[in-house]
Scaffold this motif. Structure first.
Motif, PDB file in Angstrom:
ATOM      1  N   HIS A 145       0.826  -1.213   0.000  1.00  0.00           N
ATOM      2  CA  HIS A 145       0.000   0.000   0.000  1.00  0.00           C
ATOM      3  C   HIS A 145       0.859   1.262   0.000  1.00  0.00           C
ATOM      4  CE1 HIS A 145       1.192  -0.528   4.133  1.00  0.00           C
ATOM      5  NE2 HIS A 145       0.609   0.601   4.508  1.00  0.00           N
ATOM      6  N   LYS A 146       2.144   1.102   0.255  1.00  0.00           N
ATOM      7  CA  LYS A 146       3.059   2.246   0.249  1.00  0.00           C
ATOM      8  C   LYS A 146       3.598   2.536  -1.148  1.00  0.00           C
ATOM      9  CE  LYS A 146       4.470   1.145   4.987  1.00  0.00           C
ATOM     10  NZ  LYS A 146       5.590   0.779   5.883  1.00  0.00           N
ATOM     11  N   LEU A 147       3.254   1.682  -2.120  1.00  0.00           N
ATOM     12  CA  LEU A 147       3.693   1.887  -3.494  1.00  0.00           C
ATOM     13  C   LEU A 147       2.758   2.841  -4.229  1.00  0.00           C
ATOM     14  CD1 LEU A 147       4.479  -1.853  -4.424  1.00  0.00           C
ATOM     15  CD2 LEU A 147       6.089  -0.108  -3.606  1.00  0.00           C
ATOM     16  N   THR A 148       3.137   3.241  -5.412  1.00  0.00           N
ATOM     17  CA  THR A 148       2.268   4.068  -6.247  1.00  0.00           C
ATOM     18  C   THR A 148       1.309   3.170  -7.025  1.00  0.00           C
ATOM     19  OG1 THR A 148       3.884   3.990  -8.052  1.00  0.00           O
ATOM     20  CG2 THR A 148       4.036   5.846  -6.501  1.00  0.00           C
ATOM     21  N   LEU A 149       0.340   3.780  -7.695  1.00  0.00           N
ATOM     22  CA  LEU A 149      -0.578   3.027  -8.541  1.00  0.00           C
ATOM     23  C   LEU A 149       0.170   2.536  -9.772  1.00  0.00           C
ATOM     24  CD1 LEU A 149      -3.427   2.044  -9.213  1.00  0.00           C
ATOM     25  CD2 LEU A 149      -3.861   4.276 -10.276  1.00  0.00           C
ATOM     26  N   LYS A 150       0.102   1.226 -10.024  1.00  0.00           N
ATOM     27  CA  LYS A 150       0.827   0.601 -11.118  1.00  0.00           C
ATOM     28  C   LYS A 150      -0.082   0.436 -12.343  1.00  0.00           C
ATOM     29  CE  LYS A 150       4.361  -0.062  -8.367  1.00  0.00           C
ATOM     30  NZ  LYS A 150       5.611   0.716  -8.539  1.00  0.00           N
ATOM     31  N   PRO A 151       0.507   0.331 -13.546  1.00  0.00           N
ATOM     32  CA  PRO A 151      -0.301   0.070 -14.750  1.00  0.00           C
ATOM     33  C   PRO A 151      -0.977  -1.298 -14.674  1.00  0.00           C
ATOM     34  CG  PRO A 151       1.878   0.905 -15.343  1.00  0.00           C
ATOM     35  CD  PRO A 151       1.922   0.585 -13.874  1.00  0.00           C
ATOM     36  N   HIS A 152      -2.238  -1.356 -15.091  1.00  0.00           N
ATOM     37  CA  HIS A 152      -3.032  -2.590 -15.086  1.00  0.00           C
ATOM     38  C   HIS A 152      -3.606  -2.851 -16.479  1.00  0.00           C
ATOM     39  CE1 HIS A 152      -2.912  -1.770 -10.795  1.00  0.00           C
ATOM     40  NE2 HIS A 152      -3.586  -2.871 -10.504  1.00  0.00           N
ATOM     41  N   ASP A 153      -3.863  -4.115 -16.754  1.00  0.00           N
ATOM     42  CA  ASP A 153      -4.574  -4.512 -17.961  1.00  0.00           C
ATOM     43  C   ASP A 153      -4.947  -5.982 -17.810  1.00  0.00           C
ATOM     44  OD1 ASP A 153      -5.744  -4.490 -20.463  1.00  0.00           O
ATOM     45  OD2 ASP A 153      -4.061  -3.428 -21.410  1.00  0.00           O
ATOM     46  N   TYR A 154      -5.572  -6.533 -18.843  1.00  0.00           N
ATOM     47  CA  TYR A 154      -5.905  -7.953 -18.789  1.00  0.00           C
ATOM     48  C   TYR A 154      -4.628  -8.783 -18.807  1.00  0.00           C
ATOM     49  CZ  TYR A 154     -10.825  -6.918 -19.538  1.00  0.00           C
ATOM     50  OH  TYR A 154     -12.106  -6.452 -19.392  1.00  0.00           O
ATOM     51  N   PRO A 155      -4.527  -9.771 -17.938  1.00  0.00           N
ATOM     52  CA  PRO A 155      -3.339 -10.631 -17.955  1.00  0.00           C
ATOM     53  C   PRO A 155      -3.286 -11.466 -19.223  1.00  0.00           C
ATOM     54  CG  PRO A 155      -4.993 -11.505 -16.448  1.00  0.00           C
ATOM     55  CD  PRO A 155      -5.492 -10.164 -16.907  1.00  0.00           C
ATOM     56  N   LYS A 156      -2.105 -11.886 -19.583  1.00  0.00           N
ATOM     57  CA  LYS A 156      -1.915 -12.680 -20.811  1.00  0.00           C
ATOM     58  C   LYS A 156      -2.204 -14.152 -20.530  1.00  0.00           C
ATOM     59  CE  LYS A 156      -0.528  -8.855 -22.656  1.00  0.00           C
ATOM     60  NZ  LYS A 156      -1.438  -8.082 -23.518  1.00  0.00           N
ATOM     61  N   TRP A 157      -3.454 -14.414 -20.114  1.00  0.00           N
ATOM     62  CA  TRP A 157      -3.872 -15.789 -19.824  1.00  0.00           C
ATOM     63  C   TRP A 157      -4.939 -16.170 -20.831  1.00  0.00           C
ATOM     64  CZ3 TRP A 157      -5.265 -14.575 -14.060  1.00  0.00           C
ATOM     65  CH2 TRP A 157      -4.082 -14.295 -13.346  1.00  0.00           C
ATOM     66  N   GLU A 158      -4.630 -17.035 -21.715  1.00  0.00           N
ATOM     67  CA  GLU A 158      -5.597 -17.427 -22.729  1.00  0.00           C
ATOM     68  C   GLU A 158      -6.776 -18.169 -22.104  1.00  0.00           C
ATOM     69  OE1 GLU A 158      -5.856 -19.948 -26.923  1.00  0.00           O
ATOM     70  OE2 GLU A 158      -3.928 -19.648 -25.916  1.00  0.00           O
ATOM     71  N   GLY A 159      -7.969 -17.626 -22.300  1.00  0.00           N
ATOM     72  CA  GLY A 159      -9.176 -18.289 -21.813  1.00  0.00           C
ATOM     73  C   GLY A 159      -9.358 -18.232 -20.316  1.00  0.00           C
ATOM     74  N   LYS A 160      -8.654 -17.317 -19.622  1.00  0.00           N
ATOM     75  CA  LYS A 160      -8.720 -17.308 -18.163  1.00  0.00           C
ATOM     76  C   LYS A 160      -9.064 -15.932 -17.599  1.00  0.00           C
ATOM     77  CE  LYS A 160      -5.147 -20.867 -17.626  1.00  0.00           C
ATOM     78  NZ  LYS A 160      -3.827 -21.168 -17.024  1.00  0.00           N
ATOM     79  N   THR A 161      -9.680 -15.079 -18.393  1.00  0.00           N
ATOM     80  CA  THR A 161      -9.944 -13.734 -17.907  1.00  0.00           C
ATOM     81  C   THR A 161     -11.437 -13.435 -17.890  1.00  0.00           C
ATOM     82  OG1 THR A 161      -9.673 -12.832 -20.142  1.00  0.00           O
ATOM     83  CG2 THR A 161      -7.738 -12.834 -18.724  1.00  0.00           C
ATOM     84  N   ASN A 162     -11.859 -12.675 -16.886  1.00  0.00           N
ATOM     85  CA  ASN A 162     -13.230 -12.186 -16.787  1.00  0.00           C
ATOM     86  C   ASN A 162     -13.249 -10.703 -17.128  1.00  0.00           C
ATOM     87  OD1 ASN A 162     -14.803 -14.424 -16.086  1.00  0.00           O
ATOM     88  ND2 ASN A 162     -14.167 -14.294 -13.955  1.00  0.00           N
TER      89      ASN A 162
END
Length: 379
Positions: A255-272
């Motif tokens: 929680h002491k870190l800054t906000l990091k870049p996010h996106d869909y993970p590179k998991w084929e067929g495993k994302t909602n």
């Protein structure tokens, strides 16, 4: 501006309210710099937000433009012994012990055992089942399902993975108003509290596809309001949660870190949909599995990196949660930030569902927000 204790500090003009962003009874919505921006009277909205209200009232005539505030007295008392400069993430009161405050300071989360009663949890469970069976249809709620299971189980809890944005369902929203929960929330937000994001998660039994694995992420990625230190999540286990059924996993101290870049993970067929994760996860940071019993509640900071594993059992792992924020927080424009692509994706979803256009992320959150304690100021 955020003080060392986590409280917002704003100057008050002569004869004006000392509350943040208030001038002569007219509330100000501040820009990211903290300077006063657009003036807006309490209870009135314009532009895309007003159009969204109109559409929702048309779809659900009983909804109305703004929910009736729930009046809950403040619980925290000013402590006789203050700790100036020592604690950044909690406020001085007589609820948390020094040891609890230090734990949250160091780790970014705090687990309180048996906080929510079995009776309340059973009521929430029954309401969830009614929603799954379509006996209850909360206005504005997003019902996430595994459509591939519908032919086998029909309309039942064996198909629904999540009920999100239940702020218009009075029975589920009771969770956000429980005095035993708000007593702790106030330690992080102060007395003016908004319920911003509500979810009842029903983690379904998973397969080798790991469909309901939630990647490690920071919740602040989804929020267009600041400061982060005046936001906290309350997450309550509705039954035992452990590694076997996909309990929460946290990385203490992140929680002491800054906000990091996010996106869909590179998991084929495993994302909602909208299950974004960190683009660059630091595997060297230790992970802790939060084993929780029914009624146990964890409070955590929106920058804490966390996620959850899959449910390897035949049962359903239920939890209910709410992200709370001080109403003194302010909305920011996420354009040209790491959150801009989220705004586009979420706006497209809402526009498709309600056939409206030109929505910003703050308009969507303005609809979700509901006062639970104190006074509505900026949010």
């Amino acid at each position: 501006m955020c003080s060392g204790s986590g409280k917002l500090r704003t100057p008050a003009g002569p004869g004006c309210s000392r509350l943040c962003g208030s001038v002569c009874g007219v509330r100000l919505r501040t820009e990211p710099s903290g300077c006063p921006g657009m003036m807006e009277q309490v209870g009135k909205r314009s532009g895309p937000a007003a159009r969204l209200d109109t559409i929702l009232r048309h779809l659900s005539p009983g909804l109305g433009a703004a929910p009736v505030p729930i009046s809950v007295p403040t619980s925290a008392q000013v402590s006789a012994v203050a700790h100036p400069g020592r604690f950044r993430y909690t406020l001085d009161n007589d609820v948390l012990t020094v040891e609890q405050r230090q734990f949250y300071e160091d780790n970014g989360y705090l687990l309180i055992r048996k906080l929510v009663s079995d009776e309340d949890i059973e009521r929430f469970r029954k309401e969830f089942v009614r929603i799954c069976k379509r006996e209850v249809k909360p206005p504005g709620a997003m019902i996430m399902k595994n459509e591939s299971l519908r032919s086998q189980y029909g309309q039942s809890e064996k198909v629904v993975n999540k009920v999100q944005d239940f702020q218009e369902d009075e029975e589920l929203f009771r969770y956000c108003t429980l005095p035993e929960v708000l007593k702790y929330v106030e330690c992080f937000t102060g007395p003016n509290i908004m319920a911003m994001h509500t979810m009842l998660i029903n983690k379904l039994p998973d397969s080798e596809k790991q469909t309901f694995l939630h990647p490690m992420h920071q919740d602040l990625h989804y929020f267009p309001f600041r400061p982060a230190d005046l936001i906290v999540c309350s997450w309550t286990a509705m039954e035992r949660a452990d590694e076997s059924n996909g309990c929460l996993i946290v990385q203490p101290g992140t929680h002491k870190l800054t906000l990091k870049p996010h996106d869909y993970p590179k998991w084929e067929g495993k994302t909602n949909k909208l299950f974004h994760g960190l683009l660059d996860e630091d595997e060297t940071i230790p992970k802790v599995h939060l084993v929780m019993e029914r009624g146990d509640t964890v409070f955590f900071h929106p920058l804490l990196i966390h996620g959850s594993g899959i449910n390897k059992t035949s049962g359903f792992r239920k939890s209910i949660s709410c992200h709370f924020a001080s109403s003194e927080c302010y909305y920011i424009d996420v354009k040209n930030t790491t959150q801009e692509h989220l705004e586009k994706e979420l706006a497209e979803m809402v526009q498709k569902k309600y056939d409206t256009a030109h929505l910003k992320l703050m308009d969507i959150w303005n609809f979700r927000a509901r006062l639970v304690q104190g006074e509505r100021i900026n949010l």
